[in-house]
Design an enzyme around this catalytic site. Sequence first.
Site, PDB file in Angstrom:
ATOM      1  N   TYR A   1      34.995  50.929  37.304  1.00  0.00           N
ATOM      2  CA  TYR A   1      34.877  49.763  37.167  1.00  0.00           C
ATOM      3  C   TYR A   1      33.907  48.790  37.445  1.00  0.00           C
ATOM      4  CZ  TYR A   1      36.742  44.982  36.649  1.00  0.00           C
ATOM      5  OH  TYR A   1      36.779  43.690  36.201  1.00  0.00           O
TER       6      TYR A   1
ATOM      7  N   LYS B   1      30.859  46.880  35.351  1.00  0.00           N
ATOM      8  CA  LYS B   1      30.651  45.274  35.480  1.00  0.00           C
ATOM      9  C   LYS B   1      29.540  45.213  35.665  1.00  0.00           C
ATOM     10  CE  LYS B   1      33.407  42.575  34.535  1.00  0.00           C
ATOM     11  NZ  LYS B   1      33.760  42.251  33.175  1.00  0.00           N
TER      12      LYS B   1
HETATM   13  N1  LIG Z   1      41.739  39.974  36.859  1.00  0.00           N
HETATM   14  C1  LIG Z   1      40.599  39.737  37.764  1.00  0.00           C
HETATM   15  O1  LIG Z   1      41.237  39.344  38.993  1.00  0.00           O
HETATM   16  C2  LIG Z   1      39.545  39.572  37.434  1.00  0.00           C
HETATM   17  C3  LIG Z   1      38.946  39.856  36.030  1.00  0.00           C
HETATM   18  N2  LIG Z   1      37.396  39.837  35.724  1.00  0.00           N
HETATM   19  C4  LIG Z   1      37.183  40.043  34.396  1.00  0.00           C
HETATM   20  O2  LIG Z   1      37.453  39.095  33.684  1.00  0.00           O
HETATM   21  C5  LIG Z   1      37.753  39.690  32.231  1.00  0.00           C
HETATM   22  C6  LIG Z   1      39.428  39.427  31.822  1.00  0.00           C
HETATM   23  O3  LIG Z   1      40.077  40.127  32.839  1.00  0.00           O
HETATM   24  P1  LIG Z   1      41.683  39.954  32.838  1.00  0.00           P
HETATM   25  O4  LIG Z   1      41.896  38.813  32.026  1.00  0.00           O
HETATM   26  O5  LIG Z   1      42.102  40.090  34.103  1.00  0.00           O
HETATM   27  O6  LIG Z   1      41.952  41.122  31.913  1.00  0.00           O
HETATM   28  P2  LIG Z   1      43.011  41.353  30.735  1.00  0.00           P
HETATM   29  O7  LIG Z   1      43.281  43.038  30.414  1.00  0.00           O
HETATM   30  O8  LIG Z   1      44.182  40.803  30.876  1.00  0.00           O
HETATM   31  O9  LIG Z   1      42.200  40.992  29.615  1.00  0.00           O
HETATM   32  C7  LIG Z   1      41.117  41.638  28.967  1.00  0.00           C
HETATM   33  C8  LIG Z   1      41.342  41.588  27.249  1.00  0.00           C
HETATM   34  O10 LIG Z   1      40.203  42.014  26.888  1.00  0.00           O
HETATM   35  C9  LIG Z   1      40.746  43.092  25.728  1.00  0.00           C
HETATM   36  N3  LIG Z   1      40.041  44.178  25.262  1.00  0.00           N
HETATM   37  C10 LIG Z   1      40.131  45.182  26.233  1.00  0.00           C
HETATM   38  N4  LIG Z   1      39.400  46.220  25.584  1.00  0.00           N
HETATM   39  C11 LIG Z   1      39.148  45.404  24.389  1.00  0.00           C
HETATM   40  C12 LIG Z   1      38.079  46.126  23.264  1.00  0.00           C
HETATM   41  N5  LIG Z   1      37.653  47.488  23.243  1.00  0.00           N
HETATM   42  N6  LIG Z   1      37.886  45.202  22.513  1.00  0.00           N
HETATM   43  C13 LIG Z   1      38.317  43.981  22.337  1.00  0.00           C
HETATM   44  N7  LIG Z   1      39.214  43.604  23.228  1.00  0.00           N
HETATM   45  C14 LIG Z   1      39.445  44.220  24.251  1.00  0.00           C
HETATM   46  C15 LIG Z   1      42.301  43.216  26.145  1.00  0.00           C
HETATM   47  O11 LIG Z   1      43.015  43.550  24.916  1.00  0.00           O
HETATM   48  C16 LIG Z   1      42.711  42.092  26.815  1.00  0.00           C
HETATM   49  O12 LIG Z   1      43.423  40.948  25.988  1.00  0.00           O
HETATM   50  C17 LIG Z   1      37.453  40.958  32.244  1.00  0.00           C
HETATM   51  O13 LIG Z   1      35.975  41.019  31.768  1.00  0.00           O
HETATM   52  C18 LIG Z   1      37.597  41.222  33.965  1.00  0.00           C
HETATM   53  O14 LIG Z   1      36.482  42.349  34.235  1.00  0.00           O
HETATM   54  C19 LIG Z   1      36.868  39.477  36.893  1.00  0.00           C
HETATM   55  C20 LIG Z   1      37.031  39.255  38.145  1.00  0.00           C
HETATM   56  C21 LIG Z   1      38.361  39.343  38.443  1.00  0.00           C
HETATM   57  C1  LIG Z   2      46.122  46.662  43.943  1.00  0.00           C
HETATM   58  C2  LIG Z   2      45.234  46.073  45.033  1.00  0.00           C
HETATM   59  C3  LIG Z   2      46.235  45.778  46.284  1.00  0.00           C
HETATM   60  C4  LIG Z   2      47.227  46.775  46.640  1.00  0.00           C
HETATM   61  C5  LIG Z   2      46.895  47.328  48.200  1.00  0.00           C
HETATM   62  C6  LIG Z   2      47.984  47.846  48.531  1.00  0.00           C
HETATM   63  C7  LIG Z   2      48.578  49.141  47.882  1.00  0.00           C
HETATM   64  C8  LIG Z   2      47.695  48.558  50.138  1.00  0.00           C
HETATM   65  O1  LIG Z   2      49.071  46.997  48.941  1.00  0.00           O
HETATM   66  C9  LIG Z   2      44.430  44.797  44.806  1.00  0.00           C
HETATM   67  C10 LIG Z   2      43.678  44.369  46.154  1.00  0.00           C
HETATM   68  C11 LIG Z   2      42.253  43.732  45.634  1.00  0.00           C
HETATM   69  C12 LIG Z   2      42.641  43.822  44.083  1.00  0.00           C
HETATM   70  C13 LIG Z   2      41.213  43.747  43.325  1.00  0.00           C
HETATM   71  C14 LIG Z   2      40.505  42.332  43.789  1.00  0.00           C
HETATM   72  O2  LIG Z   2      41.283  41.254  43.493  1.00  0.00           O
HETATM   73  C15 LIG Z   2      39.252  42.129  42.992  1.00  0.00           C
HETATM   74  C16 LIG Z   2      39.343  42.598  41.468  1.00  0.00           C
HETATM   75  C17 LIG Z   2      38.235  42.087  40.592  1.00  0.00           C
HETATM   76  C18 LIG Z   2      38.320  42.335  39.141  1.00  0.00           C
HETATM   77  O3  LIG Z   2      37.194  42.159  38.466  1.00  0.00           O
HETATM   78  C19 LIG Z   2      39.342  43.475  38.549  1.00  0.00           C
HETATM   79  C20 LIG Z   2      40.550  43.257  39.567  1.00  0.00           C
HETATM   80  C21 LIG Z   2      40.373  43.631  40.864  1.00  0.00           C
HETATM   81  C22 LIG Z   2      39.451  45.038  41.091  1.00  0.00           C
HETATM   82  C23 LIG Z   2      41.584  43.544  41.640  1.00  0.00           C
HETATM   83  C24 LIG Z   2      42.454  44.837  41.409  1.00  0.00           C
HETATM   84  C25 LIG Z   2      43.738  44.737  42.246  1.00  0.00           C
HETATM   85  C26 LIG Z   2      43.502  44.981  43.773  1.00  0.00           C
HETATM   86  C27 LIG Z   2      42.589  46.114  44.073  1.00  0.00           C
END
Ligand SMILES: NC(=O)C1=CN([C@@H]2O[C@H](COP(=O)(O)OP(=O)(O)OC[C@H]3O[C@@H](n4cnc5c(N)ncnc54)[C@H](O)[C@@H]3O)[C@@H](O)[C@H]2O)C=CC1
Ligand SMILES: C[C@H](CCCC(C)(C)O)[C@H]1CC[C@H]2[C@@H]3[C@H](O)CC4=CC(=O)CC[C@]4(C)[C@H]3CC[C@]12C
Length: 440
Positions: free
Chosen positions: A230, A234
């Site tokens: 992952y 990214k």
């Molecule tokens: N959740 C987090 O804590 C973080 C997320 N991100 C980034 O933010 C973005 C959004 O993440 P989230 O909303 O958390 O994930 P999410 O899984 O809720 O949203 C991702 C969306 O992309 C769509 N998707 C996946 N594969 C696809 C494909 N092949 N074609 C078209 N659409 C597709 C999914 O259907 C989904 O709606 C991602 O790029 C992720 O890497 C960055 C930092 C932290």
């Molecule tokens: C799932 C983890 C916490 C479980 C720990 C346990 C089992 C000991 O209780 C989450 C801890 C940190 C999270 C990640 C972090 O917030 C950064 C992220 C950034 C992204 O771009 C995608 C999501 C994630 C990797 C996020 C995923 C869950 C954790 C690993």
Amino acid sequence: MPVEHRVAARGRLRARVVGVVAGRVSVPGMGQEGEGGASGRGRCVGWPALDERRGPLQASLGTLGQRLQPGMADSAQAQKLVYLVTGGCGFLGEHVVRMLLQREPRLGELRVFDRHLGPWLEELKTGPVRVTAIQGDVTEAHEVAAAVAGAHVVIHTAGLVDVFGRASPETIHEVNVQGTRNVIEACVQTGTRFLVYTSSMEVVGPNTKGHPFYRGNEDTLYEAVHRHPYPCSKALAERLVLEANGREVHGGLPLVTCALRPTGIYGEGHQIMRDFYRQGLRLGGWLFRAIPASVEHGRVYVGNVAWMHVLAARELERRAALMGGQVYFCYDGSPYKSYEDFNMEFLGPCGLQLVGARPLLPYWLLVFLAALNALLQWLLRPLVLYAPLLNPYTLAVANTTFTVSTDKAQRHFGYEPLFSWEDSRTRTILWVQAAGSFAQ
Ligand SMILES: NC(=O)C1=CN([C@@H]2O[C@H](COP(=O)(O)OP(=O)(O)OC[C@H]3O[C@@H](n4cnc5c(N)ncnc54)[C@H](O)[C@@H]3O)[C@@H](O)[C@H]2O)C=CC1
Ligand SMILES: C[C@H](CCCC(C)(C)O)[C@H]1CC[C@H]2[C@@H]3[C@H](O)CC4=CC(=O)CC[C@]4(C)[C@H]3CC[C@]12C
């Protein structure tokens, strides 16, 4: 009923479309000045290097970036703009879509592109903005090109977020890296000039050595070495986006790109938070501390992440020379806490308790259990998908301090969090309570 039809903009597109609408507007205050330099380029152990032949990242576009495309004049009276949000039905994507509808005065059409369209798009049916839902896959170049054609701005947030081993490394790479490449090429081919990419703090760290990143900013030196698919994907995708800055798009003008790096996002729709809540309910209201309270983990509210995307997209044109090719951490006023203590800010008011001032299990035992989970996942894979939260990677991330403190986005494009910590907390608590009541 939605009008469903096949879209045939430039080539073959398997896309379903829902015409819909919404909301209104406000404009924030702006910051000024600028700086150069994007840092934090990672190294992915065991993953192919990007093609370096395109040359180094283009840091500045000079005055080129200030040239206006037809229809991009800086006024609400100007021609309305077409925005495309990839991944617009995901956790973050939905917030970006709603934020654009509420706070982008120049929005004329909003295209929501996702592999899985959400039923909530239906509720956006009334209002002045045309919303077009496009079911498509970012790994399919022709689908992406058809969706991008005619868009002024692309916010590319689609991604495969998997740190639990649900998807194969190849699939993660395909969606996150090739998908991003397809978006860039589509912009170049169709003449779309502005691209905002949702990157991640994971592009920087935590690294495989578990080095702390304490109150770091975009220029903090940090050894960014990744092994997990992952963060590798990214990092590679972010690099593609930054290197594409300045490329000539169809029509002769330069592409302007930037990447936003959220830390761990929380808020309405956060599935892992909901999972922790359900787990706590199953355990009679208790959660058990696994990580020391002293390990701080950066978190940011989803509404503020969405807001930063909207602002960045809006300002890319006017501030192309400053913002083009830049990275920005996504931050807000959320407190620095351990992952578990931070979750308790929401789960506590929902009736859960975190047991233990210190981790109940010794760290070596957690490492052992995480390794055991990884082994079981591998052994069981032919039979069943075993993907628990605890694995060596998630343990390492949760157990390594990674916090951000920066004002770069504020200085470059006037970002200030839209939601205070109190608002963010309240909204999240209400959502957890509602999500929990559907849980059992
Ligand atoms: N959740 C987090 O804590 C973080 C997320 N991100 C980034 O933010 C973005 C959004 O993440 P989230 O909303 O958390 O994930 P999410 O899984 O809720 O949203 C991702 C969306 O992309 C769509 N998707 C996946 N594969 C696809 C494909 N092949 N074609 C078209 N659409 C597709 C999914 O259907 C989904 O709606 C991602 O790029 C992720 O890497 C960055 C930092 C932290
Ligand atoms: C799932 C983890 C916490 C479980 C720990 C346990 C089992 C000991 O209780 C989450 C801890 C940190 C999270 C990640 C972090 O917030 C950064 C992220 C950034 C992204 O771009 C995608 C999501 C994630 C990797 C996020 C995923 C869950 C954790 C690993």
